[in-house]
Scaffold this motif. Structure first.
Motif, PDB file in Angstrom:
ATOM      1  N   ASN A 259      22.994  85.762  28.267  1.00 28.83           N
ATOM      2  CA  ASN A 259      23.911  86.900  28.155  1.00 28.83           C
ATOM      3  C   ASN A 259      23.126  88.123  27.695  1.00 28.83           C
TER       4      ASN A 259
ATOM      5  N   THR B 283      18.949  87.087  30.116  1.00 29.83           N
ATOM      6  CA  THR B 283      19.587  86.333  31.203  1.00 29.83           C
ATOM      7  C   THR B 283      18.537  85.548  31.992  1.00 29.83           C
TER       8      THR B 283
ATOM      9  N   VAL C 111      23.963  79.144  26.135  1.00 32.11           N
ATOM     10  CA  VAL C 111      24.828  79.899  27.040  1.00 32.11           C
ATOM     11  C   VAL C 111      24.247  79.809  28.451  1.00 32.11           C
ATOM     12  N   THR C 112      25.022  79.223  29.381  1.00 33.82           N
ATOM     13  CA  THR C 112      24.535  79.066  30.748  1.00 33.82           C
ATOM     14  C   THR C 112      24.183  80.416  31.352  1.00 33.82           C
ATOM     15  N   ASN C 113      22.947  80.520  31.831  1.00 34.41           N
ATOM     16  CA  ASN C 113      22.394  81.735  32.442  1.00 34.41           C
ATOM     17  C   ASN C 113      22.264  82.901  31.463  1.00 34.41           C
TER      18      ASN C 113
ATOM     19  N   SER D 166      19.264  71.958  38.622  1.00 33.75           N
ATOM     20  CA  SER D 166      19.304  72.058  37.159  1.00 33.75           C
ATOM     21  C   SER D 166      20.085  73.305  36.763  1.00 33.75           C
ATOM     22  N   THR D 167      20.595  73.294  35.532  1.00 34.39           N
ATOM     23  CA  THR D 167      21.242  74.488  34.982  1.00 34.39           C
ATOM     24  C   THR D 167      20.319  75.099  33.943  1.00 34.39           C
ATOM     25  N   TRP D 168      20.483  76.409  33.708  1.00 38.09           N
ATOM     26  CA  TRP D 168      19.553  77.127  32.839  1.00 38.09           C
ATOM     27  C   TRP D 168      20.329  77.833  31.716  1.00 38.09           C
ATOM     28  N   PRO D 169      20.566  77.157  30.586  1.00 34.90           N
ATOM     29  CA  PRO D 169      21.202  77.849  29.450  1.00 34.90           C
ATOM     30  C   PRO D 169      20.157  78.574  28.591  1.00 34.90           C
TER      31      PRO D 169
ATOM     32  N   ASN E 255      19.466  80.976  38.382  1.00 35.79           N
ATOM     33  CA  ASN E 255      19.504  79.543  38.686  1.00 35.79           C
ATOM     34  C   ASN E 255      18.159  79.003  39.172  1.00 35.79           C
TER      35      ASN E 255
ATOM     36  N   TYR F  72      13.751  84.521  34.033  1.00 32.22           N
ATOM     37  CA  TYR F  72      14.315  85.021  32.773  1.00 32.22           C
ATOM     38  C   TYR F  72      13.980  86.502  32.598  1.00 32.22           C
TER      39      TYR F  72
END
Length: 266
Positions: free
Chosen positions: A251, A256, A247-249, A240-243, A259, A263
């Motif tokens: 900022n 932030t 915003v992916t990952n 899976s991706t984590w926005p 993966n 958090y």
């Protein structure tokens, strides 16, 4: 005089040598007899393979049997006749299907043979419930094994054709339908030759891909962290991706996230 003395000396030496040789022979014979007695007999198979119920005479095939050898069924002696070094004839009177263990004790032996499984009537029988079933892609089915004819009810579970099964009989189907049936097989822990199978058909629409996150909500103070966990179902791809706010990952403005869902609030 010298000749007479020499003859007497030689006679004494020869007699002593003969006595020692005889004694050694006795020791050797006793040792060989002891070694022979400590070689345990073996049981290899029965004729017939399944012993009928009621009063039945059958043949025990093996090695190392001696005249006077006795067969035991679960520790109880059976009427036994010596046929030769590889065969005994024994008689049982078992009235219920099942199994037991045969051992052989030779005369003057201090230990019997290793136990060998014997079956009576129907012997050890295994079955699976359900024997046939339809399972939806990604679905689950609990199967139940029944074992008769032995006190050992343990079975080993195997699957062929797709999906997985636990050692408690819980089957998890593959995520897509398939034309090839799935075979579930159980094997008796008591006697591996006794088995049973069930046939499953994987049919229906493929399981939808779904993802969930835990926890669903959390209060995270600045400069602290929170671990989130993602669970993906309906797909073999568990990635899976984590926005964060799109915003992916994340900022520096929103915090932030790694993966693996860790958090950090900034």
């Amino acid at each position: 005089m010298r000749n007479t003395l020499w003859i007497r000396v030689m006679a004494t030496v020869l007699a002593t040598f003969a006595a020692l040789s005889f004694a050694r022979g006795n020791v050797s014979a006793k040792l060989m007899a002891s070694l022979t007695q400590t070689t345990l007999p073996t049981v290899q198979w029965f004729t017939p393979n399944l012993i009928p119920l009621g009063t039945t005479t059958f043949i025990i095939n093996g090695t190392g049997y001696q005249t006077g050898a006795v067969a035991f069924l679960d520790g109880m002696p059976l009427p036994t006749t010596f046929l030769n070094a590889t065969q005994l004839r024994a008689t049982t009177n078992v009235m219920q299907s099942g199994s037991g263990y045969i051992t052989i004790l030779n005369p003057n032996a201090t230990a019997p043979s290793k136990p060998y499984l014997i079956e009576f009537g129907a012997g050890i029988k295994l079955s699976l419930n359900p024997a046939t079933a339809n399972v939806a892609p990604g679905g689950r089915l609990q199967l139940t094994a029944t074992v008769n004819g032995t006190a050992n009810k343990v079975v080993y579970w195997y699957v062929n054709g797709g999906g997985s099964i636990s050692q408690t009989g819980l089957y998890v189907a593959p995520l897509a339908a398939q034309t090839t049936p799935v075979t579930i097989r159980i094997v008796s822990a008591e006697f591996a030759a006794r088995q049973a199978t069930a046939t499953l058909t994987i049919t229906g629409p493929s399981a939808p891909v779904q993802i969930s996150i835990s926890p669903l909500a959390a209060n995270v103070m600045a400069a602290t962290a929170q671990q989130f966990t993602a669970l993906v179902t309906g797909s073999n791809n568990k990635g899976s991706t984590w926005p964060v706010n799109g915003v992916t990952n994340g900022n520096a403005s929103f915090g932030t996230i790694s993966n693996n869902g860790y958090y950090v609030a900034l």
